[in-house]
Design an enzyme around this catalytic site. Sequence first.
Site, PDB file in Angstrom:
ATOM      1  N   CYS A 169       0.774  -1.233   0.000  1.00 44.63           N
ATOM      2  CA  CYS A 169       0.000   0.000   0.000  1.00 44.63           C
ATOM      3  C   CYS A 169       0.808   1.287   0.000  1.00 44.63           C
ATOM      4  O   CYS A 169       0.673   2.116  -0.901  1.00 44.63           O
ATOM      5  CB  CYS A 169      -0.980  -0.016   1.163  1.00 44.63           C
ATOM      6  SG  CYS A 169      -0.292  -0.693   2.695  1.00 44.63           S
ATOM      7  N   HIS A 224      -0.836   7.361   4.547  1.00 46.66           N
ATOM      8  CA  HIS A 224       0.155   6.281   4.438  1.00 46.66           C
ATOM      9  C   HIS A 224       1.496   6.696   3.847  1.00 46.66           C
ATOM     10  O   HIS A 224       2.267   5.857   3.394  1.00 46.66           O
ATOM     11  CB  HIS A 224      -0.445   5.106   3.635  1.00 46.66           C
ATOM     12  CG  HIS A 224      -0.319   3.828   4.388  1.00 46.66           C
ATOM     13  ND1 HIS A 224      -0.435   2.593   3.803  1.00 46.66           N
ATOM     14  CD2 HIS A 224      -0.069   3.598   5.688  1.00 46.66           C
ATOM     15  CE1 HIS A 224      -0.277   1.661   4.711  1.00 46.66           C
ATOM     16  NE2 HIS A 224      -0.062   2.243   5.860  1.00 46.66           N
TER      17      HIS A 224
END
Lengths: 483, 483
Positions: free
Chosen positions: A39, A102
């Site tokens: 991710c 993230h």
Amino acid sequence: MGWGDLGAFGEPSKETPNLDQMAAEGMLFLDFYTANPLCSPSRAALLTGRLPVRNGFYTTNGHARNAYTPQDIVGGIPDSELLLPELLKKAGYTNKIIGKWHLGHRPQFHPLKHGFDEWFGSPNCHFGPYDNRERPNIPVYRDWEMVGRYYEDFKIDLKTGEANLTQLYLQEALDFISKQQASQKPFFLYWAIDATHAPVYASKQFLGTSQRGLYGDAVREIDDSVGKILKHLQQLGISENTFVFFTSDNGAALISAPRQGGSNGPFLCGKQTTFEGGMREPAIAWWPGHIPAGGVSHQLGNVMDLFSTSLSLAGLQPPSDRQIDGIDLLPVILQGKLIDRPIFYYRGNELMAVRAGLYKAHYWTWSNSWEEHSKGIDFCPGQSVAGVTTHTQEEHTHLPLLFHLGRDPGEKYPLSFASEEYQRALEHISGLVQQHKATLVPGQPQLNVCDQAVMNWSPPGCEKLGKCLKAPESAPQKCSWPH
Amino acid sequence: MGWGDLGAFGEPSKETPNLDQMAAEGMLFLDFYTANPLCSPSRAALLTGRLPVRNGFYTTNGHARNAYTPQDIVGGIPDSELLLPELLKKAGYTNKIIGKWHLGHRPQFHPLKHGFDEWFGSPNCHFGPYDNRERPNIPVYRDWEMVGRYYEDFKIDLKTGEANLTQLYLQEALDFISKQQASQKPFFLYWAIDATHAPVYASKQFLGTSQRGLYGDAVREIDDSVGKILKHLQQLGISENTFVFFTSDNGAALISAPRQGGSNGPFLCGKQTTFEGGMREPAIAWWPGHIPAGGVSHQLGNVMDLFSTSLSLAGLQPPSDRQIDGIDLLPVILQGKLIDRPIFYYRGNELMAVRAGLYKAHYWTWSNSWEEHSKGIDFCPGQSVAGVTTHTQEEHTHLPLLFHLGRDPGEKYPLSFASEEYQRALEHISGLVQQHKATLVPGQPQLNVCDQAVMNWSPPGCEKLGKCLKAPESAPQKCSWPH
């Protein structure tokens, strides 16, 4: 989410009417990739238009290791990287990220310091619940400050799988779009929800509604939300002036199957691997009045192309002082062209595989280690291709394994080394690899060092909420990346 | 052809625009099955509406063995079976079979003795070429008599894969439809082509046109042909008066991959097995003006239902003197109903598995024997699920393996025996099995005896062509069925 998770991509339950409709009204990309099987690097690549090995979202702690940004990561997106929203600002865009950032959670990595104007969401995955002693719960931010923590103020019931996060993220999106439309200003919305990531959740109204169990409930909620966003654009009369792209940041995590794992269709393995199941993604472009309805493209595409394509849509040039890996897909989307370009599959800073045309060459094969595999960690459950889904890192650089993804999308039948086809295809790919490596300047690796002191103990705004926690002493160490 | 071979079912090359369009205009069946993982029994079931174990298309030579009708088979469709065309005649239908009959090639089994009025095609698969001494080449019939043999008068170039058979079969279909329309008489056309069966072939115009290689070329030719048939019906103005159904007789033969093998999408294994990849089929119903466009059905369907559905369309009742396994799908197709019914998965006369709702219980698991597998015969290439894709016949009758096909379409994660879900689902399925077995009257097995003397040495009409061959002496023996 995996390539095979949408009805339009052959999921047997066919439970994604809105995304299927989006494809019917737009263009379906069948050969679209993420930049990494994990991710954080994938999202960093999307926003910078650059491979993780260039923008720093990789590790050198071990050979060919996947890495991401858990909350003890010290690194994050370097200031030297130019992000899509930073550039779009020059064209007057207002930029919002909803969902998972993230790209680092320490102050200097905050999305509002990297071009976004607004943020509602969290810096990390919604793992937990934690005890706030060994490890704090993940904060949820509104713009500069936290407004609560997962499991505390934003409930996730791991037992029932109930959480209304996707509904919150949907409402944020609708409100932002309405506001922008009212102000007549252009906008970039990065709807970076983290649903379908384990621990999988869905809102009450979707729980138990899927043939596929909890994971399917989450897919249905995403599908419904995308449908509502598209409808909202139409109702506001701006659908013909808004480019929408749907895709995912890595293949379905088969390790979470069957309750929490998705589908990579006919492809090999899943998230964490450089086989097709790890990196080929569902992808749909939608722009009524511009993209011919029902289009299908075999263009080799990549999330990094969204960087270049978005700049092009805004009438901007990509930065010329650095290598950009994304390409402008508008000629593909609007004129049906096919642009010849390779796809690079990395683990860490190791080029594991390359696709050019229908051929894919594996320079290294690895699923995961015997040690991890023996603990039940399996990225290829039910699949085993001798010499391909290896549990030791196998080097093939002198004689790469070659697959023809048209005849063999599942990467089961390496071409014969002696065949003329092998020689011809390899020669072509070798040239591309040589060229790629000759100009590659790796960025400073950001995912090497972890430290318990940098976790989300006291995010900005914690004082107002009485949610500041005491950080332990700093103890920097090499992050452990087993895969 | 396998479930995953059409674009509408997620084949990544998406090369079936006509079949995809047929689905968009009609109804897509996602949970449709064949009656057997092999061709002859499946086709016998389609035409009789009855499971092979009832109509005799099975063997008892070994336990749980697949069998078909090679040209040394002695048996065939018994006179006592009532075939769909026999029944349709009562409603004034003219019936034609184009392509592979596969219900026995000896005189008493001739399709024109079982209700068909016309035939253009062959009694067996297009295997060969043979030397006409050990084994004759397969004849091609027009109605009662042969008109030539494969490889002699009907060329199949195994080296290039070129053969124009599908074009011949297409032209036959178009001509038959035109003729029937001109005569204003109702018709039943069983377009039973054998293309995509190995050795795979395609016409020159399709060779090399697919991303998928030769197999894809064959799929494209079928797709193109179906498109032409549907267009022909429309041009004749009879599309709203003609019910069309597309499906396949078994899952893709993965053993022929990659050059000649198709795709079973996300499902386990392929042809020859009772896993989903062996028996779940692509299926599309088309009837403009009657079937709502773009419909999708999760009805558990079976090729045997085409028997009952066709009778219903013709205003006929199914025979009441025997058990019919097919159901009338018209309420499903026209009114979107769902009919509760199980799917039975047989090998020979052994009930290997049963599906009810989303649950599937395996009473026996077997892919193929170690002995065959060690020769490289692999029905599950690249797939291996411990305790499921077994190479010994494993009995689970006392504690069946249960899968939830919604959460786990790939049959990788058996439910825990201890779970309440297992208990509940098994109880339901056990009741169905008990009921099924209690009323089951197996037919006389037709696929036990083989004899070199019964091969296609001297089919009717051979004299006119000078193509009669001398049969060797009769030497009946048990057919060998290794799988």
